[in-house]
Design a protein around this motif. Structure first.
Motif, PDB file in Angstrom:
ATOM      1  N   ARG A  53       0.687   3.878  -3.204  1.00 44.34           N
ATOM      2  CA  ARG A  53       0.254   5.261  -3.002  1.00 44.34           C
ATOM      3  C   ARG A  53       1.291   6.226  -3.613  1.00 44.34           C
ATOM      4  N   LYS A  59     -10.251   7.413  -3.494  1.00 45.68           N
ATOM      5  CA  LYS A  59     -11.230   7.358  -4.585  1.00 45.68           C
ATOM      6  C   LYS A  59     -11.403   8.729  -5.224  1.00 45.68           C
ATOM      7  N   ASN A  61       0.795  -1.229   0.000  1.00 45.58           N
ATOM      8  CA  ASN A  61       0.000   0.000   0.000  1.00 45.58           C
ATOM      9  C   ASN A  61       0.832   1.286   0.000  1.00 45.58           C
ATOM     10  N   TYR A  63      -4.337   4.327  -7.211  1.00 49.66           N
ATOM     11  CA  TYR A  63      -5.099   4.836  -6.061  1.00 49.66           C
ATOM     12  C   TYR A  63      -6.226   3.882  -5.685  1.00 49.66           C
ATOM     13  N   SER A  71     -21.236   6.030  -0.985  1.00 54.60           N
ATOM     14  CA  SER A  71     -20.655   5.641   0.308  1.00 54.60           C
ATOM     15  C   SER A  71     -20.940   6.660   1.406  1.00 54.60           C
ATOM     16  N   THR A 127     -11.158  12.482   6.569  1.00 53.18           N
ATOM     17  CA  THR A 127      -9.729  12.190   6.535  1.00 53.18           C
ATOM     18  C   THR A 127      -9.052  12.735   7.783  1.00 53.18           C
ATOM     19  N   HIS A 130      -8.204   4.160   6.791  1.00 52.66           N
ATOM     20  CA  HIS A 130      -9.504   4.306   7.463  1.00 52.66           C
ATOM     21  C   HIS A 130     -10.511   4.763   6.408  1.00 52.66           C
ATOM     22  N   PHE A 131     -11.778   4.923   6.821  1.00 46.99           N
ATOM     23  CA  PHE A 131     -12.837   5.237   5.865  1.00 46.99           C
ATOM     24  C   PHE A 131     -12.571   6.546   5.119  1.00 46.99           C
ATOM     25  N   ASP A 170      -9.740   7.933   4.528  1.00 45.26           N
ATOM     26  CA  ASP A 170      -8.617   7.742   3.606  1.00 45.26           C
ATOM     27  C   ASP A 170      -9.065   7.012   2.346  1.00 45.26           C
ATOM     28  N   GLU A 171      -9.956   6.041   2.525  1.00 44.68           N
ATOM     29  CA  GLU A 171     -10.507   5.314   1.370  1.00 44.68           C
ATOM     30  C   GLU A 171     -11.223   6.286   0.425  1.00 44.68           C
ATOM     31  N   LYS A 223      -5.311   0.037  -0.270  1.00 42.11           N
ATOM     32  CA  LYS A 223      -6.247  -0.162   0.836  1.00 42.11           C
ATOM     33  C   LYS A 223      -6.062   0.995   1.813  1.00 42.11           C
ATOM     34  N   GLY A 224      -7.106   1.793   1.978  1.00 47.52           N
ATOM     35  CA  GLY A 224      -7.016   2.971   2.843  1.00 47.52           C
ATOM     36  C   GLY A 224      -6.818   2.609   4.299  1.00 47.52           C
TER      37      GLY A 224
END
Length: 222
Positions: free
Chosen positions: A127, A161, A123, A146, A187, A214, A153-154, A156-157, A150-151
């Motif tokens: 990145r 995206k 990851n 990107y 989301s 974030t 946390h949410f 970061d995900e 795998k982010g």
């Protein structure tokens, strides 16, 4: 010990080879000239696979002692010696230096080479690869990296995206970019807008939410 083993093995094989071809004997014998450019090929031909790996390990160990050693060269020797984790470390260092020098295509090549070694945690490298591809103007490639990360946390995900959607849209891959935008909006519970004005408003709201999530994720990880 490694150096002595390699030297002795090379000496014995070189003696046998020169005896067989008659190097330096008589006027009809052609002398064997060893130059720096031919050393690598010559040593490889004379040494077996295990000895060759050992030689690369010796060279890597020796080069590490010099402050000005080339990181990519060190990586080459460690990889050839079978020490892939050290090779990966030096490839990433070389790629980081290339990115800092704005040599984004070279940095991308080095990061990809590091990923090819099947590292445990891809990851952080993916990145960085996405960033240098974006800086190099290779938008779709950057977006794919990107999206593969795998982010942490949410939030970061969502940010990953968002970057992917931005790169796709800016590089002319509108349908793919809008598909990622739909994923982002879905989301966070925002319906995909019907008009251009609503789209702009929704994207601005989504970006603000992504930034907030974030930052929240960064605080909760501390």
């Amino acid at each position: 010990l490694w150096i002595n083993c390699v030297r002795e093995s090379y000496r014995k094989k070189f003696v046998r080879t020169t005896a067989r071809v008659g190097v330096g004997r008589g006027p009809d014998r052609a002398p064997l000239l060893l130059t720096l450019g031919a050393t690598s090929t010559g040593v490889t031909r004379l040494l077996g696979e295990d000895e060759e790996r050992l030689l690369h390990a010796v060279l890597a160990s020796a080069l590490e002692g010099f402050e000005e050693s080339d990181d990519e060269l060190l990586a080459d020797h460690f990889i050839a010696a079978g020490v892939h984790d050290r090779g990966t470390t030096y490839l990433v260092r070389a790629a980081d230096a290339a990115a800092k020098a704005l040599a984004f295509d070279r940095a991308a090549r080095l990061y990809r080479r590091a990923l090819s070694l099947n590292v445990d945690d891809v990851n952080p490298i993916r990145r960085k690869l996405g960033d240098v591809l974006a800086n190099a103007g290779r938008g779709r490639e950057a977006a794919m990296e990107y999206l593969a990360v795998k982010g942490e946390h949410f939030g970061d995900e969502l940010e990953l995206k968002r970057r992917a959607a931005q790169q796709l849209l800016f590089s002319g891959h509108v349908d793919e970019g809008l598909s990622v935008v739909r994923m982002i909006l879905a989301s966070i519970g925002v319906p995909f807008p019907e008009t251009r004005r609503d789209t702009i408003v929704a994207l601005l709201k989504a970006r603000l939410q992504v930034r907030g999530l974030t930052r929240l994720g960064a605080f909760t990880d501390v």
